[in-house]
Design an enzyme around this catalytic site. Sequence first.
Site, PDB file in Angstrom:
ATOM      1  N   ASP A 149     -16.832   4.262   1.010  1.00 43.81           N
ATOM      2  CA  ASP A 149     -17.222   4.248   2.297  1.00 43.81           C
ATOM      3  C   ASP A 149     -16.669   5.455   2.914  1.00 43.81           C
ATOM      4  OD1 ASP A 149     -18.340   1.993   1.893  1.00 43.81           O
ATOM      5  OD2 ASP A 149     -17.288   0.614   3.022  1.00 43.81           O
TER       6      ASP A 149
ATOM      7  N   HIS B 156     -12.992   3.848  -1.009  1.00 39.50           N
ATOM      8  CA  HIS B 156     -13.228   4.734  -0.193  1.00 39.50           C
ATOM      9  C   HIS B 156     -13.003   5.967  -0.603  1.00 39.50           C
ATOM     10  CE1 HIS B 156     -12.273   0.922   2.000  1.00 39.50           C
ATOM     11  NE2 HIS B 156     -13.022   1.327   3.029  1.00 39.50           N
TER      12      HIS B 156
HETATM   13 ZN   LIG Z   1     -15.600   2.076   6.838  1.00 43.88          ZN
END
Ligand SMILES: [Zn+2]
Length: 328
Positions: free
Chosen positions: A135, A278
Amino acid sequence: MSRYEYEKRARQRRRRRNSQKRSFERGYDARYTVESNRSRSRNYNSGRGRRIGGVPTSGRVQRMRRANMRRALIASAAVVAVLAIFAVVVFALSKMGSNGTKVAATPVPTPVPTVAPTPVPTPTPKPKAVALTFDDGPSRDNTENILAVLKQYNAHATFFVVGNRVEVDADILQHEIEAGCEVGSHSWNHPQLSKIPWSKVKKQLNDTSNIVKKCGNGYEMKTLRPPYGAISEKMRNRLKVPMILWSLDTLDWKSRNAKKVFNNIKKNVKDGDIILMHDIHASTAEAIKKIVPWLSEHGYDMLTVSELFERNGKKFKGGVAYTDGLTE
Ligand SMILES: [Zn+2]
């Protein structure tokens, strides 16, 4: 006939023959050499009213003169050409001699091989499969490093991108798509979609779709990962895309420690997992160097979310939130 008479006539015959031979050679020269033509030209120019074959000659003489000029021109052009070739050869030889090396041969153009399309190997499916998801990117510092590891192991991942980062790092988005990875929406600038007016939710999602389409050569995202996993009732009812959550949270954003992220996966991973990470953290890019080979060795295929669903015969439904890729 006396012997004297006989020898006298034989001498006369020889003289006649020699005389004929000489005049033939002169005639031959006169007809075929430039030099003789020149001397004939001089005769024509002498103004003595020479006639050839008893016909007044001015027109014919002129034509012959022009013909002679042409021959002379052709001959001198030939001489110039021969001299030029000779000069080139001498120059080339002197080059060879001067530094002791051969003159570089004219490079033969390498024939361009006709590229047969590389057959995409269909790897034998491993017994288990997971979806690695990243992400908040694209990230100029880390995403390319992650893609390089994935490529090495023939693995795919899903990148849930933020619209305002795509705008800046369009080339990285393109590399994600080129690597066979999936791109999903993570909104324009990461608000809690459950807490903003519906018009703003729509704008967040439309703007992100448009920038990805623009920068990704028409790429259409099929999935949404709501920031913070925050989902409202309105979103469940109105969204046309599925919402992809996760079954394994590496907590990489919290630890920022490659070893902890790797250990978390080693300890908890199971078939059908959707793993949350991430790509904005360097520690995550570092952990991926260990995670991907380990999963590969332990019987896991690494697929995009869409590929994982397809493998398990699972269909996306708009407004539905999924936490893993296992068959329902
Ligand atoms: Zn996020």
